[in-house]
Design an enzyme around this catalytic site. Structure first.
Site, PDB file in Angstrom:
ATOM      1  N   ASP A   1      35.122  38.175  31.997  1.00  0.00           N
ATOM      2  CA  ASP A   1      35.523  38.032  33.389  1.00  0.00           C
ATOM      3  C   ASP A   1      36.523  39.144  33.688  1.00  0.00           C
ATOM      4  OD1 ASP A   1      36.479  37.411  35.850  1.00  0.00           O
ATOM      5  OD2 ASP A   1      37.047  35.340  35.394  1.00  0.00           O
TER       6      ASP A   1
ATOM      7  N   LYS B   1      37.811  41.591  43.485  1.00  0.00           N
ATOM      8  CA  LYS B   1      39.074  42.274  43.788  1.00  0.00           C
ATOM      9  C   LYS B   1      38.901  43.769  44.079  1.00  0.00           C
ATOM     10  CE  LYS B   1      41.765  38.773  41.315  1.00  0.00           C
ATOM     11  NZ  LYS B   1      42.721  38.027  42.087  1.00  0.00           N
TER      12      LYS B   1
ATOM     13  N   TYR C   1      41.685  31.573  34.062  1.00  0.00           N
ATOM     14  CA  TYR C   1      41.226  31.099  35.363  1.00  0.00           C
ATOM     15  C   TYR C   1      40.023  31.925  35.763  1.00  0.00           C
ATOM     16  CZ  TYR C   1      41.287  30.114  40.425  1.00  0.00           C
ATOM     17  OH  TYR C   1      40.957  29.758  41.704  1.00  0.00           O
TER      18      TYR C   1
HETATM   19  N1  PLP Z   1      38.387  35.358  37.664  1.00  0.00           N
HETATM   20  C1  PLP Z   1      39.609  35.878  37.511  1.00  0.00           C
HETATM   21  C2  PLP Z   1      39.967  36.518  36.209  1.00  0.00           C
HETATM   22  C3  PLP Z   1      40.527  35.831  38.551  1.00  0.00           C
HETATM   23  O1  PLP Z   1      41.744  36.366  38.380  1.00  0.00           O
HETATM   24  C4  PLP Z   1      40.151  35.209  39.773  1.00  0.00           C
HETATM   25  C5  PLP Z   1      41.114  35.136  40.893  1.00  0.00           C
HETATM   26  O2  PLP Z   1      42.252  35.447  40.801  1.00  0.00           O
HETATM   27  C6  PLP Z   1      38.864  34.688  39.891  1.00  0.00           C
HETATM   28  C7  PLP Z   1      38.002  34.779  38.821  1.00  0.00           C
HETATM   29  C8  PLP Z   1      38.421  34.069  41.171  1.00  0.00           C
HETATM   30  O3  PLP Z   1      38.269  35.056  42.142  1.00  0.00           O
HETATM   31  P1  PLP Z   1      38.307  34.702  43.699  1.00  0.00           P
HETATM   32  O4  PLP Z   1      39.693  34.267  44.014  1.00  0.00           O
HETATM   33  O5  PLP Z   1      37.899  35.978  44.369  1.00  0.00           O
HETATM   34  O6  PLP Z   1      37.302  33.609  43.912  1.00  0.00           O
END
Ligand code: PLP
Length: 422
Positions: A236, A264, A141
């Site tokens: 990511d 985060k 995700y």
């Molecule tokens: N990338 C990863 C690996 C994530 O775990 C998340 C959210 O949990 C995101 C991107 C998206 O981040 P946000 O919820 O701050 O938009």
């Protein structure tokens, strides 16, 4: 108002009563507690009930709730105003700190969420390579950007949504799906789409189909294939960055991505995000280069101050990571022991302080396909029992559980005691 009343009233004014789907507990037969405050590793709901928090706001609160150092920085910064939409020294401080303490980040662009970071990194990779296609992995995700909502993990998986209505076909036709920890699936896509793939984006330690660490050989092979094909490798690290190690998963595996995304933890609990990497790629961003990406709120001073305080605290205390690893090991071993005593089939995947208990007959869980074989009914029974008894675990099989600096041995023991009664 009581938890139930607040939640019912919330449903009238916010879809599902929440601002992010997973908070609605759709996979459980209980309502979410309405959280009022948090200190250290503990949360308190509107009825005064206490919970040991193993969600940590989905990752950011590694230093615990109401951390004094972070609060102090926020309070000090607030006295000078809350935002200017102009360059500030605070954004330089945080950008320079990340570039000089984390590997493979020559330059950085601040944004406001993980979604913004990943979608902007992909746009930059496309602009830099003049190619359109990207590879993502089933079960990973990367936020709610249209181009990523195919075979996505996290809430999309929990809600069983195959992608999402509202995503035009055209938005995903350049998104190719490979299988996590299966290098042949990557090779096949590169053979079929030679010279067309702008980027491979991956969670090096996946956390959104439950925790599944990438295998080192698999990640090394991806690095090699990307280099051979002049494809940008995007790690990511929105979840794993500053978490599994201060320098993130890229340091655990000793692999150099071309671009990295953060969010985060890097904002100390406030809304944040960033993407960075090789100078020659980052220089393609407007106003230096032609790739346009902007943000009214980006680099907000309060966020920068909170982020700087958090990262400094983590970087200055490498012992924190060995401590969290030790607590994680204790919890993992304890869960296996309970499963043995009670005859429950499960697999506990863990990377330092990220963990998932998969209720499964499989001997290991290394891919999305294996994760999906889990007994989600059993997971729901577990999560309901834990939450009702004051242990705040993720309400979905396909989310990560987090251990932080403030978790104590007693917190871990309480988790195990409660689980024993399941
Ligand atoms: N990338 C990863 C690996 C994530 O775990 C998340 C959210 O949990 C995101 C991107 C998206 O981040 P946000 O919820 O701050 O938009």
């Amino acid at each position: 108002m009581k938890n139930k009343e607040i939640f019912e009233e919330s449903k009238k004014y916010m879809p599902g009563g929440v601002n992010s789907p997973v908070r609605a507990y759709t996979a459980l037969n209980i309502d979410p507690p309405i959280i009022k405050k948090g200190y250290g590793s503990h949360l308190f709901d509107e009825e005064g009930k206490e919970y040991i928090d193993f969600i940590e706001a989905w990752g950011p609160m590694i230093l615990g709730h109401s951390n004094e150092k972070i609060l102090k920085e926020i309070e000090e910064t607030l006295k000078s105003g809350v935002g200017f939409g102009a360059p500030t020294e605070l954004e330089l401080k945080l950008a320079k700190y990340i570039c000089t303490t984390v590997d493979n980040v020559d330059m950085l662009r601040m944004v406001n969420s993980g979604t913004e970071a990943t979608m902007s990194a992909v746009k930059l990779a496309r602009g830099y390579t003049h190619r359109d296609k990207i590879i993502k992995f089933a079960g990973c995700y990367h936020g709610h950007f249209d181009g990523f909502l195919v075979e996505a993990g996290s809430g999309v998986l929990t809600e069983n949504i195959p992608g999402s209505p509202g995503v035009p076909k055209g938005s995903v036709e350049n998104t190719l799906i490979a299988e996590y920890n299966n290098i042949e699936s990557v090779k096949t896509l590169f053979e079929k789409h030679k010279d067309e793939i702008a980027a491979v984006i991956i969670e090096p330690v996946a956390g959104n189909m439950g925790v599944i660490p990438g295998k080192k050989e698999f990640l090394l092979d991806i690095r090699k294939i990307c280099t051979e094909n002049r494809t940008i490798l995007i790690f990511d690290e929105v979840m794993s960055g500053f978490r599994v190690a201060y320098k993130g998963a890229q340091s655990l595996y000793n692999i150099k991505p071309d671009l990295v995304t953060f969010a985060k933890i890097m904002g100390g609990g406030l809304p944040c995000g960033a993407y960075g990497g090789k100078r020659e790629i980052m220089e393609q961003l407007s106003p230096m280069g032609p790739v346009y990406q902007a943000g009214t709120m980006s680099g907000n001073p309060i966020v920068m101050a909170a982020g700087y305080a958090s990262l400094k605290e983590l970087n200055n205390n490498p012992d924190y990571y060995s401590y969290m690893d030790k607590m994680g090991e204790k919890l993992q071993a304890g869960i296996y022991e309970i499963a043995r005593q009670k005859g429950i089939s499960l697999v506990v995947n863990r990377c330092v302080n990220m963990m998932t208990v998969f209720f499964t007959e499989c001997s290991e869980v290394t891919s999305y396909e294996e994760a999906k074989k889990s007994n989600t009914k059993m997971f729901s029974r577990f999560a309901e029992h834990m939450i009702k008894n004051g242990v705040y675990v993720p309400p979905s099989q396909f989310e990560a559980m987090f251990i932080g600096v403030k978790h104590t041995e007693e917190d871990i023991e309480k988790f195990l005691e409660v689980m024993k009664e399941m």
